[in-house]
Design an enzyme around this catalytic site. Structure first.
Site, mmCIF file in Angstrom:
data_model
loop_
_atom_site.group_PDB
_atom_site.id
_atom_site.type_symbol
_atom_site.label_atom_id
_atom_site.label_comp_id
_atom_site.label_asym_id
_atom_site.label_seq_id
_atom_site.Cartn_x
_atom_site.Cartn_y
_atom_site.Cartn_z
ATOM 1 N N VAL A 31 0.737 -1.339 0.098
ATOM 2 C CA VAL A 31 -0.136 0.061 0.024
ATOM 3 C C VAL A 31 0.884 1.302 0.189
ATOM 4 O O VAL A 31 0.453 2.236 -0.005
ATOM 5 C CB VAL A 31 -1.027 -0.154 1.298
ATOM 6 N N ASP A 32 2.043 1.277 -0.199
ATOM 7 C CA ASP A 32 3.043 2.306 -0.228
ATOM 8 C C ASP A 32 3.180 2.843 -1.522
ATOM 9 O O ASP A 32 2.804 2.123 -2.453
ATOM 10 C CB ASP A 32 4.490 1.822 0.359
ATOM 11 N N HIS A 83 -4.068 -4.063 -2.849
ATOM 12 C CA HIS A 83 -4.728 -3.856 -1.553
ATOM 13 C C HIS A 83 -4.923 -2.602 -1.214
ATOM 14 O O HIS A 83 -4.898 -2.219 0.073
ATOM 15 C CB HIS A 83 -3.681 -4.639 -0.696
HETATM 16 P P1 OAD Z 1 4.505 -11.165 4.141
HETATM 17 O O1 OAD Z 1 4.889 -10.315 5.536
HETATM 18 O O2 OAD Z 1 3.524 -12.099 4.343
HETATM 19 O O3 OAD Z 1 5.755 -11.669 3.470
HETATM 20 C C1 OAD Z 1 6.883 -10.801 3.361
HETATM 21 C C2 OAD Z 1 7.862 -11.803 2.441
HETATM 22 O O4 OAD Z 1 8.919 -10.767 2.249
HETATM 23 C C3 OAD Z 1 8.173 -13.252 3.139
HETATM 24 O O5 OAD Z 1 8.282 -14.187 2.305
HETATM 25 C C4 OAD Z 1 9.870 -12.626 3.629
HETATM 26 O O6 OAD Z 1 10.557 -13.852 3.397
HETATM 27 C C5 OAD Z 1 10.165 -11.806 2.455
HETATM 28 N N1 OAD Z 1 11.301 -10.583 2.660
HETATM 29 C C6 OAD Z 1 11.660 -10.269 3.999
HETATM 30 N N2 OAD Z 1 12.661 -9.256 3.602
HETATM 31 C C7 OAD Z 1 12.792 -9.350 2.317
HETATM 32 C C8 OAD Z 1 13.876 -8.603 1.447
HETATM 33 N N3 OAD Z 1 14.615 -7.501 2.076
HETATM 34 N N4 OAD Z 1 13.750 -8.800 0.285
HETATM 35 C C9 OAD Z 1 12.839 -9.548 -0.403
HETATM 36 N N5 OAD Z 1 11.931 -10.368 0.261
HETATM 37 C C10 OAD Z 1 12.040 -10.221 1.731
HETATM 38 O O7 OAD Z 1 3.855 -9.897 3.266
HETATM 39 P P2 OAD Z 1 3.113 -10.416 2.082
HETATM 40 O O8 OAD Z 1 3.375 -11.455 1.355
HETATM 41 O O9 OAD Z 1 3.215 -9.010 1.342
HETATM 42 O O10 OAD Z 1 -2.643 -7.162 3.146
HETATM 43 O O11 OAD Z 1 1.707 -9.942 2.544
HETATM 44 C C11 OAD Z 1 0.480 -9.998 2.018
HETATM 45 C C12 OAD Z 1 -0.583 -9.222 2.466
HETATM 46 O O12 OAD Z 1 -0.940 -9.758 3.790
HETATM 47 C C13 OAD Z 1 -0.335 -7.667 2.687
HETATM 48 O O13 OAD Z 1 -0.640 -6.986 1.275
HETATM 49 C C14 OAD Z 1 -1.205 -7.417 3.652
HETATM 50 C C15 OAD Z 1 -0.952 -8.423 4.803
HETATM 51 O O14 OAD Z 1 -2.065 -8.714 5.824
HETATM 52 C C16 OAD Z 1 -3.396 -6.249 3.573
HETATM 53 O O15 OAD Z 1 -3.283 -5.440 4.457
HETATM 54 C C17 OAD Z 1 -4.846 -6.433 3.045
#
Ligand code: OAD
Length: 224
Positions: A88-89, A104
Site C-alpha cells: 500500500v506504499d 490492496h
Molecule cells: P508477508 O509479510 O506475508 O511476507 C513478506 C515476504 O518478504 C516473506 O516471504 C519474507 O521472506 C520476504 N522478505 C523479507 N525481507 C525481504 C527482503 N529484504 N527482500 C525480499 N524479500 C524479503 O507480506 P506479503 O506477502 O506482502 O494485506 O503479505 C500479503 C498481504 O498480507 C499484505 O498485502 C497485507 C498483509 O496482511 C493487507 O493488509 C490487506
C-alpha cells in the site's frame, strides 16, 4: 518489446525500513489483524483503525525507495514493465515505475464509506473522524481489509497472463486471492522468485528461485 510482470509484496519495501507482516517481529506479531484491518474493526473502533493507518502513513513519509525499487524502474528502458503490488506504499511510483496496480489499496488515499468509487488523495498525513466525502459520509482508509473483495483482481489476472516473464518478489504468498494470481501464468513463461526465504507455492512454469533480498536478487535481472 518483451513484457515483464512484477508481483511484489512487503519484502520489496523491507530494505526501505517498512516492516513486513509475517516475518519475525512483523506487523501482525505486534497487532491483532482483526482489530485493525477488518470491516468489523472499523465498525467497532474506527479511531483505532485510523490511528493504525495514520501511523503507517507517517512512517511511509520518512521512507525512500530502495535499490530494488530503482532497479525495477530501470527495467522500463528495455521492457514493458507492469507491476502488480500487494503493497500500500507508493515506493514503486516514487522510484519511477509508471505502471503500478495496487491490489490492496493505497495508504496515501482515502475513500468514501457510502460510494467506493469516491477515492481521494490525502493532502496531509492524517485521516480523521469527521473527514467527509462529497456525499457527506465519513472517509475511511483506501485499503482492502481482510474479508473484503479485491476489486483489482480481474485486472491483475489479465495483466499477469500477458507477461513474457514474471518476477515474484518479497511475498510469502499466504494471502488469497492475491497469491492465486500465480495460477494464471502461462505454462511456458519463466517465473523468477526473489525472497531470502522462498515461499512455497505451486505454479506450472519454469521457476527459478533466488534466495536473496530484493535489492541483490533484482540486480541479476538488471541490464545495467
Ligand atoms: P508477508 O509479510 O506475508 O511476507 C513478506 C515476504 O518478504 C516473506 O516471504 C519474507 O521472506 C520476504 N522478505 C523479507 N525481507 C525481504 C527482503 N529484504 N527482500 C525480499 N524479500 C524479503 O507480506 P506479503 O506477502 O506482502 O494485506 O503479505 C500479503 C498481504 O498480507 C499484505 O498485502 C497485507 C498483509 O496482511 C493487507 O493488509 C490487506
Amino acid at each position: 518489446m518483451k513484457s515483464i510482470v512484477v508481483f511484489s509484496g512487503a519484502g520489496m519495501s523491507a530494505e526501505s525500513g517498512i516492516m513486513t507482516f509475517r516475518d519475525m517481529g512483523g506487523l501482525w506479531e505486534r497487532y491483532d489483524v482483526t482489530e485493525v484491518a477488518s470491516p468489523e474493526a472499523w465498525e467497532k473502533n474506527p479511531q483505532l483503525v485510523m490511528d493504525f493507518y495514520n501511523q503507517r502513513r507517517k512512517q511511509l513519509l520518512q521512507c525512500e525507495p530502495n535499490k530494488g525499487h530503482t532497479l525495477i524502474a530501470g527495467l522500463e528502458k528495455d521492457y514493458d514493465v507492469q507491476i502488480i503490488t500487494q503493497n500500500v506504499d507508493d515506493l514503486h511510483e516514487r522510484a519511477g515505475s509508471t505502471k503500478v496496480l495496487h491490489l490492496h489499496g493505497e495508504l496515501k488515499k482515502a475513500r468514501s464509506t457510502v460510494d467506493e468509487s469516491l477515492v481521494y488523495t490525502l493532502k496531509g498525513g492524517e485521516l480523521k473522524l469527521g473527514d467527509y466525502c462529497e456525499k457527506g459520509s465519513q472517509l475511511r482508509p483506501h485499503i482492502v481489509w481482510f474479508g473484503e473483495a479485491v476489486p483489482a483482481m480481474d485486472q491483475a489476472i489479465s495483466l499477469i497472463q500477458q507477461g513474457d516473464m514474471v518476477v515474484v518478489v518479497g511475498t510469502s504468498l499466504q494471502v488469497y486471492p492475491a497469491a492465486g494470481l500465480l495460477n494464471f501464468i502461462k505454462k511456458t513463461v519463466p517465473i523468477v522468485v526473489i525472497d531470502p526465504d522462498t515461499p512455497k507455492f505451486s505454479a506450472a512454469g519454469n521457476i527459478t528461485a533466488i534466495r536473496k533480498k530484493a535489492s541483490e536478487g533484482l540486480q541479476s535481472l538488471s541490464t545495467d
